[in-house]
Write a protein that holds these residues in place. Structure first.
Motif, short mmCIF file in Angstrom:
data_model
loop_
_atom_site.label_atom_id
_atom_site.label_comp_id
_atom_site.label_asym_id
_atom_site.label_seq_id
_atom_site.Cartn_x
_atom_site.Cartn_y
_atom_site.Cartn_z
N THR A 362 -88.59 36.46 -42.07
CA THR A 362 -89.36 35.21 -41.94
C THR A 362 -88.68 34.07 -42.70
O THR A 362 -88.55 32.95 -42.18
N LEU A 365 -85.52 32.91 -40.80
CA LEU A 365 -85.82 32.08 -39.63
C LEU A 365 -86.36 30.71 -40.05
O LEU A 365 -86.04 29.69 -39.42
N ALA A 366 -87.16 30.68 -41.12
CA ALA A 366 -87.70 29.41 -41.61
C ALA A 366 -86.57 28.50 -42.09
O ALA A 366 -86.60 27.28 -41.88
N SER A 377 -93.07 27.46 -38.09
CA SER A 377 -94.00 28.32 -37.34
C SER A 377 -93.69 28.31 -35.85
O SER A 377 -93.67 29.36 -35.19
N ILE A 380 -90.37 30.23 -35.23
CA ILE A 380 -90.53 31.69 -35.34
C ILE A 380 -91.30 32.23 -34.13
O ILE A 380 -90.96 33.28 -33.58
N ASN A 381 -92.34 31.50 -33.70
CA ASN A 381 -93.09 31.93 -32.52
C ASN A 381 -92.20 31.97 -31.28
O ASN A 381 -92.32 32.87 -30.43
N LEU A 389 -86.21 38.66 -32.17
CA LEU A 389 -86.44 39.00 -33.57
C LEU A 389 -85.50 40.11 -34.03
O LEU A 389 -85.09 40.15 -35.20
#
Length: 467
Positions: A362, A365-366, A377, A380-381, A389
């Motif tokens: 997480t 990716l952020a 957000s 990542i979605n 992923l």
């Protein structure tokens, strides 16, 4: 499940998988349940239609087809893990045999052809010592940084004389091909000697004054006539020279929070030292990877190589098909190194039994989202929806493996021990995070969510499992 593996190339294998009935039956049962929830049969509640009735109503072939779509990607993934095959691309799946009836003796059989990571031997890291260049800074480096800061505070002043190297000209350009205008631009600012526009422009402008114009032949580098020779008319509208401020205490006060030039220079020297240490850490990383690859012939999968070359070419030319031989060579060399390094780091991570946590993926990716100015957000979605992923998990694993490997060896510079702890971090902190199972489970859920209900075996489902 019987699995046979045939090596087609050092980086390509063919797996033949034969599935026993007891392994395929659960997929048939699930397919019947899924179908039962979608059909209406008189005398039965929706979703409670017996499997035999489903077979009779729709035919066993339909049920088997649904089951195959679910089973083959999962069984392919299990076959890879069982045989320790590490895929480097999408598989070609060929379902060769499918049971014709519920009691058929025919077994599900499929063949998967896929590029794989070649066998790579990671040397023993204990006792390994790597020497890297010193992190040196020079007065020339300091002066160059100071000059760059000085230029940020420079001003352009118009001059009534012919243009000289370093001057800025405001120009109009018109390119003609076979007597027809191919392109034109007005009011373009160009610094003579920068070489940032057409070849031949510097020579054409040299010695011209405001209001003068000339014509030269050049090769167009973009547009519909890219690569064609053109007659280019250039007119000089104005000529300006750059005036730089004096290097004194007044400049230091204007350009920084310091009162004196000496204080500014001292701060620039500190920044240069930090940058030099960062370059040294990068040199150490590159030297470490090179040490892992030393003495090994590591073949690169052809398909992965082609994709990587195409991506590199897209970054240097709008049309990769029109890339020059030099551009293609550079792209091929970059792709080869990139893929070899990735494969070696994957092998290193496996050897060191690296685990990856959900939080690490997480955060990774952020950080990428922030670099591109995107909402973390949403980014990542999007990764989840696209089934990417798994690739993020792999990238984090490479990074962690690299850091762990570098911590396990010793580095020297100029005969003295080199401390890279500021760049390599603390291994103890990583042990506090969740295990790789969490990230792997998330990747699996993400793939399931992003898969289309009616996706054929050879398309989306196979692609996602190949990752």
């Amino acid at each position: 499940m019987k699995i046979s593996v045939r090596n087609l190339e050092p980086t390509k294998v063919r797996l033949t998988v034969t599935v026993d009935p007891e392994e395929f039956d659960p997929y048939l049962d699930q397919a019947r349940k899924d179908i039962a929830s979608q059909i209406t049969v008189p005398g039965f509640r929706k979703g409670h239609v017996p499997g035999k009735i489903v077979d009779q109503r729709l035919g066993f072939a339909t049920v088997a087809g649904e089951a195959v779509n679910k089973a083959v990607p999962e069984l392919y993934s299990k076959a890879l893990e069982t045989k320790k095959v590490r895929p480097m691309g999408e598989p070609e799946l060929d379902v060769q045999e499918v049971p014709e009836a519920a009691a058929s003796e025919t077994k599900l059989k499929f063949v998967a052809t896929v590029e794989r990571r070649p066998d790579i031997e990671i040397p023993d890291l204990s006792g390994m010592a790597i020497d890297v260049p010193k992190a040196e800074i020079t007065d020339e480096d300091i002066n160059r940084r100071l000059e760059a800061l000085r230029q940020r505070f420079g001003t352009l002043v118009g001059v009534d004389r012919p243009i000289e190297k370093g001057d800025f000209a405001n120009i109009d350009l018109t390119a003609t091909v076979d007597g027809e205008t191919a392109d034109s631009q007005e009011g373009v600012s160009y610094q003579l000697g920068s070489g940032t526009m057409l070849d031949g422009l510097d020579e054409a402008l040299d010695g011209l004054s405001a209001g003068e114009e000339t014509t030269f032949e050049g090769t167009l580098e973009a547009g519909d006539h890219e690569g064609q020779k053109a007659q280019i008319a250039v007119k000089v509208n104005s000529v300006k020279t750059e005036e730089l401020p004096e290097l004194d205490d007044d400049f230091a006060q204007e350009a920084s929070e310091f009162d004196t030039l000496e204080e500014l220079k001292a701060d620039i020297r500190k920044a240069a030292a930090r940058d030099a240490e960062g370059r040294q850490a990068t040199d150490a990383r590159d030297a470490f990877i090179a040490k892992l690859e030393e003495g090994q012939e590591i073949p690169v999968p052809k398909g992965a190589r082609k994709n990587a070359v195409d991506e590199h070419l897209k970054g240097v030319t709008p049309d990769p098909e029109k890339a020059t031989d030099e551009q293609k060579k550079e792209a091929e060399e970059s792709a080869d190194k990139e893929l070899r390094d990735q494969m070696v780091l994957d092998a290193l991570a496996e050897k060191m039994e690296i685990t990856v946590s959900q939080a690490e993926v997480t955060n990774f990716l952020a950080s990428i989202a922030q670099q591109y100015g995107m909402d973390p957000s949403q980014f990542i979605n999007a990764i989840v929806r696209n089934g990417q992923l798994g690739s993020a998990v792999q990238e984090v694993g490479r990074s962690k493996g690299l850091l762990a490997g570098m911590r396990a060896v010793s580095f020297t510079s100029g005969g003295e021990a080199l401390d890279l702890s500021a760049f390599l971090g603390d291994a103890a902190e990583e042990e506090e995070s969740e295990s790789v199972e969490a990230a792997s489970a998330a990747a699996q859920v993400a793939d399931e969510l992003s898969a289309q209900d009616d996706a054929p075996v050879t398309d989306d489902a196979a692609e996602k499992d190949a990752e």
